[in-house]
Structure formats: structure tokens, C-alpha cells
Write an enzyme that holds these catalytic residues in place. Sequence first.
Site: not given
Ligand code: PLP
Length: 357
Positions: A33, A253
Site C-alpha cells: 500500500k 534558519y
Molecule cells: C499496513 C498494514 C499492515 C502492514 O503493517 P506493517 O507494520 O508495515 O507490517 C498489515 N495489516 C494491515 C491491516 C495494515 O493496514
Amino acid sequence: MRPARALINLQALRHNYQLARRMCADKALAVVKADAYGHGAVACAQALHDIADGFAVSCLEEALELRAAGVTLPIVLLEGFFQADELRQIVAHNLWCVVHSDWQLEALERAELAQPLTVWLKMDSGMHRVGFFPHEYQGIWQRLQASANVASVVLITHFSRADEPDSARTHEQFQAFSKASEGMSAPISVCNSPALLAWPDIRSDWSRPGIILYGSQPVAIQGLSREKFQPVMTLQSKIIALRELPAGEPVGYGAQFIASQPVRVGIVAIGYADGYPRHAPTGTPVAVDGCLTQLLGRVSMDMLAVDLTGLSHAGVGSSVELWGDQVSIDEVAARAGTISYQLLCNVKRVRYEYSTI
Ligand SMILES: *Cc1c(COP(=O)(O)O)cnc(C)c1O
């Protein structure tokens, strides 16, 4: 050309998937994702296509990008659909779909679908974000069994504190999940990356590793050092200017850094508009031509300053690693008060270069 770039090591990605896969009792969905946590979802999915059991994304748009690129493996939509009219495409593209809320269930029951769907039925076992409560789960399961739109069901829940090895919450959640799903003969999916690392006694048919595929370790586990997850992204740029400053002079800055002794400063062509965290303070590690040194002063939009005192070989054109093999992204994230996930997802504007596999 501006030298800021993200090198993506696809061999490391494959190594990490295989390592995660060995830690799972059964199958593992590679979570890609958010554009594979900023690494490029299509390139990552293609690099894993011959070894992965499937992929997980957050929404239909992300899944369609993968299907359009020729990804034929199973893809789970972790938040399901957002509007009922997405169901038609979900079926057409053979996607697996989380159902987490009443409104989704009702829309699914009412839909006229060309084919029944594989539903990932989400339980809220304690995260309290989305999903059905344990006491509702049996009833929802019955409705799915009764629906002609449902081909098969996978039982899914998500842990809120799996990265805390001392917290009892993960076992409490798993117990609630197991109890409420008793008697349902369906595969289960519970483990994210921290659960795979920290809770080896909790196993499921479909694990969902995300961040460990990209080489960050959300929990420090002893004994995991020999076969470590390897960083996939190296964020790099170059020194474009030098300053020799006497004691008392500020850098950047707000004069957040003031030299207490004479200092040699290198200016690097990368900044927060590229996704480097503005909150990284003086002292955050960077590597210049392979030598560890530190950030100085505030990060600007397009530039930042590093300490070259004592690095006499370094100069204009020297290569700077912001994170990667030498500089741990987990350490940069900790210094900046955030997590590696956010740093990786925020990378932009830089050139992406992919290794061949
Ligand atoms: C993003 C997500 C994962 C992966 O999580 P990580 O901590 O990156 O392994 C697994 N399950 C769900 C439902 C998620 O939204």
C-alpha cells in the site's frame, strides 16, 4: 541534474520477503500500500511476483495500478470499498475485499455481482479503528454464509501494540479473536511485521508483513542479527558547497546550531521537500563518502548542512547517505520523533533508480 535520489535495491526486497515468509507458518501477503511505502508499488510487486503469495493494498485504485501492470496474484483491499459501486470492479479484477462495517456488509448483500467475492471479514479485537466487535462477529459470519455474493471468507484482525514485547495487549487481542471465531472454518490473518518479529507463538494462515519487507525493524529483537532484513531504499545526495566557520557562527534558519569551535560545514542538496524530516535535530547521523557524521542545524526545504570537521577527504561532489545501509532509517526516525514508515512514505521529488534483479 540535481543529485538527490532514492536507490531501490530490489534484491534486498526479495531477500526480506523470503526472510519474512520463513517466519510465517503459512502464506504471506506483501503489503505494498501507499506506493509500497514510498518504494514504488509496481516495481516492488513485479520484483516479488514469482515468490510472493499475494499482495495487500489499501484501496481499489492501488490495486488497479498493479493489475494494469500485469500483477495477477491475489490482491487484498485492506479497507475494502469506499462506495458500493466499486464492487463491480472488485469482482471484475478478481480482488479480495475486507468488509469492516455494517454499511459495507449491507451494500455487499444488496449488490448484483457477476461472481461471488472472497471476503476478508475484519474483527475489531481491540484496535478500535474498524471491524466488527467480537460479540457481533458470529452474526455477521452467518450473514456472509447466507449471501450469494460471498464465495469464501478469511478472518482478519489487526494488532495495536505488537511492537511492544512487554504489553499483554497482543495476546488479549488474539484471544478475543480466537474465541469469537471459534467454530468458523476459515483461514485467519493476524500478523503484521511487529507481530512476526515479537510474537512468534502467534501464527496465521495469511501474514501481512509490510515494513520489514523494506528493511526497517519496528521492534528490536535479539538473535535476529545474522539474517537481518536489509534496507531497500538508500536516500542519497551530494555536497554542493563548503563553509569553514569560526567558533560562534550559526548555521541555517533560526541559528539552531552555533559552532562551539571551528567547524567545516558541507551543504547537501536534499531537504524536507524531498521527504527528509524537518524535525531531525543536530546530531542526526548521516554518512559522507562512507564515513558517519552528523546533521547540523535546521533542515531547509532544499538543503541541509552536515559536519565535515575531521573529514578532510570530503568536499564538493562527495556522496551523502541520509539513510540506507550505513545510516539506519530507524535511527533517523527516532531522532526526528517519528517512525520509518512515515519517512519512507514521504519521499518525493527525488529521482528513483531501481537495481535490476
Ligand atoms: C499496513 C498494514 C499492515 C502492514 O503493517 P506493517 O507494520 O508495515 O507490517 C498489515 N495489516 C494491515 C491491516 C495494515 O493496514
